[in-house]
Design a protein around this motif. Sequence first.
Motif, PDB file in Angstrom:
ATOM      1  N   LEU A 128       0.850  -1.185   0.000  1.00 52.80           N
ATOM      2  CA  LEU A 128       0.000   0.000   0.000  1.00 52.80           C
ATOM      3  C   LEU A 128       0.884   1.232   0.000  1.00 52.80           C
ATOM      4  N   ILE A 129       0.748   2.047  -1.032  1.00 58.83           N
ATOM      5  CA  ILE A 129       1.472   3.317  -1.111  1.00 58.83           C
ATOM      6  C   ILE A 129       0.530   4.420  -0.645  1.00 58.83           C
ATOM      7  N   LYS A 130       0.898   5.052   0.459  1.00 58.27           N
ATOM      8  CA  LYS A 130       0.002   6.016   1.094  1.00 58.27           C
ATOM      9  C   LYS A 130       0.144   7.439   0.550  1.00 58.27           C
ATOM     10  N   ASN A 131       1.262   7.713  -0.097  1.00 57.20           N
ATOM     11  CA  ASN A 131       1.503   9.069  -0.589  1.00 57.20           C
ATOM     12  C   ASN A 131       0.610   9.375  -1.795  1.00 57.20           C
ATOM     13  N   PRO A 132      -0.258  10.388  -1.699  1.00 53.16           N
ATOM     14  CA  PRO A 132      -1.195  10.694  -2.794  1.00 53.16           C
ATOM     15  C   PRO A 132      -0.506  11.054  -4.106  1.00 53.16           C
ATOM     16  N   ASN A 133       0.655  11.706  -4.037  1.00 52.86           N
ATOM     17  CA  ASN A 133       1.345  12.112  -5.261  1.00 52.86           C
ATOM     18  C   ASN A 133       1.861  10.903  -6.041  1.00 52.86           C
ATOM     19  N   THR A 134       2.402   9.918  -5.322  1.00 47.10           N
ATOM     20  CA  THR A 134       2.874   8.700  -5.981  1.00 47.10           C
ATOM     21  C   THR A 134       1.698   7.897  -6.530  1.00 47.10           C
ATOM     22  N   ALA A 135       0.627   7.811  -5.726  1.00 48.20           N
ATOM     23  CA  ALA A 135      -0.581   7.109  -6.182  1.00 48.20           C
ATOM     24  C   ALA A 135      -1.140   7.773  -7.439  1.00 48.20           C
ATOM     25  N   LYS A 136      -1.108   9.102  -7.471  1.00 51.67           N
ATOM     26  CA  LYS A 136      -1.609   9.844  -8.635  1.00 51.67           C
ATOM     27  C   LYS A 136      -0.766   9.559  -9.873  1.00 51.67           C
ATOM     28  N   MET A 137       0.560   9.466  -9.695  1.00 56.84           N
ATOM     29  CA  MET A 137       1.449   9.169 -10.820  1.00 56.84           C
ATOM     30  C   MET A 137       1.095   7.816 -11.436  1.00 56.84           C
ATOM     31  N   ILE A 138       0.868   6.807 -10.586  1.00 57.82           N
ATOM     32  CA  ILE A 138       0.522   5.476 -11.082  1.00 57.82           C
ATOM     33  C   ILE A 138      -0.863   5.485 -11.726  1.00 57.82           C
ATOM     34  N   PHE A 139      -1.802   6.183 -11.096  1.00 59.54           N
ATOM     35  CA  PHE A 139      -3.175   6.290 -11.611  1.00 59.54           C
ATOM     36  C   PHE A 139      -3.173   6.927 -13.006  1.00 59.54           C
ATOM     37  N   GLN A 143      -9.637   8.189  -0.054  1.00 62.22           N
ATOM     38  CA  GLN A 143     -10.067   8.395   1.320  1.00 62.22           C
ATOM     39  C   GLN A 143      -9.882   9.856   1.687  1.00 62.22           C
ATOM     40  N   ASP A 144     -10.111  10.179   2.968  1.00 62.11           N
ATOM     41  CA  ASP A 144     -10.021  11.568   3.411  1.00 62.11           C
ATOM     42  C   ASP A 144      -8.642  12.175   3.149  1.00 62.11           C
ATOM     43  N   LYS A 145      -7.590  11.340   3.280  1.00 61.89           N
ATOM     44  CA  LYS A 145      -6.225  11.845   3.095  1.00 61.89           C
ATOM     45  C   LYS A 145      -5.810  11.877   1.629  1.00 61.89           C
ATOM     46  N   GLY A 146      -6.707  11.483   0.733  1.00 54.90           N
ATOM     47  CA  GLY A 146      -6.407  11.528  -0.693  1.00 54.90           C
ATOM     48  C   GLY A 146      -6.302  10.140  -1.303  1.00 54.90           C
ATOM     49  N   LEU A 147      -5.741  10.101  -2.489  1.00 57.81           N
ATOM     50  CA  LEU A 147      -5.637   8.864  -3.256  1.00 57.81           C
ATOM     51  C   LEU A 147      -4.514   7.984  -2.707  1.00 57.81           C
ATOM     52  N   SER A 148      -4.778   6.682  -2.601  1.00 61.71           N
ATOM     53  CA  SER A 148      -3.746   5.700  -2.270  1.00 61.71           C
ATOM     54  C   SER A 148      -3.845   4.567  -3.286  1.00 61.71           C
ATOM     55  N   VAL A 149      -2.822   3.730  -3.324  1.00 61.90           N
ATOM     56  CA  VAL A 149      -2.827   2.621  -4.279  1.00 61.90           C
ATOM     57  C   VAL A 149      -2.183   1.400  -3.647  1.00 61.90           C
ATOM     58  N   SER A 150      -2.805   0.245  -3.855  1.00 63.38           N
ATOM     59  CA  SER A 150      -2.249  -1.031  -3.419  1.00 63.38           C
ATOM     60  C   SER A 150      -1.705  -1.743  -4.648  1.00 63.38           C
ATOM     61  N   ILE A 151      -0.424  -2.062  -4.625  1.00 60.88           N
ATOM     62  CA  ILE A 151       0.221  -2.633  -5.806  1.00 60.88           C
ATOM     63  C   ILE A 151       0.810  -4.007  -5.499  1.00 60.88           C
ATOM     64  N   LYS A 152       0.919  -4.813  -6.537  1.00 57.33           N
ATOM     65  CA  LYS A 152       1.669  -6.061  -6.472  1.00 57.33           C
ATOM     66  C   LYS A 152       2.725  -6.015  -7.564  1.00 57.33           C
ATOM     67  N   LEU A 153       3.976  -6.250  -7.163  1.00 55.80           N
ATOM     68  CA  LEU A 153       5.071  -6.260  -8.120  1.00 55.80           C
ATOM     69  C   LEU A 153       5.383  -7.681  -8.543  1.00 55.80           C
ATOM     70  N   GLN A 154       5.959  -7.801  -9.726  1.00 56.65           N
ATOM     71  CA  GLN A 154       6.513  -9.090 -10.112  1.00 56.65           C
ATOM     72  C   GLN A 154       7.612  -9.440  -9.109  1.00 56.65           C
ATOM     73  N   GLY A 155       7.617 -10.681  -8.621  1.00 56.53           N
ATOM     74  CA  GLY A 155       8.505 -11.080  -7.540  1.00 56.53           C
ATOM     75  C   GLY A 155       9.967 -10.766  -7.773  1.00 56.53           C
ATOM     76  N   LYS A 156      10.425 -10.896  -9.004  1.00 59.28           N
ATOM     77  CA  LYS A 156      11.840 -10.659  -9.306  1.00 59.28           C
ATOM     78  C   LYS A 156      12.228  -9.206  -9.081  1.00 59.28           C
ATOM     79  N   PHE A 157      11.248  -8.299  -9.088  1.00 64.91           N
ATOM     80  CA  PHE A 157      11.546  -6.892  -8.869  1.00 64.91           C
ATOM     81  C   PHE A 157      11.436  -6.505  -7.400  1.00 64.91           C
TER      82      PHE A 157
END
Length: 205
Positions: free
Chosen positions: A89-100, A178-192
């Motif tokens: 879970l990436i809590k920073n809204p700016n990073t979540a926005k970049m991925i979004f 949520q109230d604090k802004g956008l967040s994103v839950s990610i799954k990476l390829q295991g090798k990364f």
Amino acid sequence: MIMNPLDKIVAQSVRDVLEKDLGRHTYKKIEKEILDTYGISVLDAISDFAKFDLVLRKFFGNHAAKLESRIFKKVIVIKKKGKDEPSILIKNPNTAKMIFEAYGDPVKKIIMEMLLKQPKSIPEAISQSKLPQASTYRRAKELIQEGLLTMAGHTKAIDGRKVTEYATTLNRAIFDVQDKGLSVSIKLQGKFLKDSFVFNSISER
């Protein structure tokens, strides 16, 4: 040295938390030390966490590891379910926005979906997707800079040249507002995931 994609994705978030957590005065000292030692910015050093770690250890000694873990925990939360690859879970809204925004861009989305199935060179991906060459190269370069595409090896082009192959970093991204802004839950390829300084700094404690 190849930068770990997760570390690259969260670098800006870590930089923001670092400045807020340590205060402007201490942050400026660290910034100067990184510049004097490596000739790079704090953000670049954070993307290559070995350099970042060495500088923090110069300032904080054995306490650097605890400081890093505390900062990283303000940026990501690791969630594990059995033997499955952990979600992050990436809590920073700016990073979540970049991925979004990357997934919201039709061209970037096509590139990521294509390279998720099998690593390819960017020219090969463009050729197979029949996307406009100039704009697709630009978007692919942005995805690489953002850490959403990662170098996965090399192959030979038709003319015999050695070219880099890339793979999509993420297997999945789920967004939440949520109230604090956008967040994103990610799954990476295991090798990364296994070589991530951020991930290992948290999971080992």
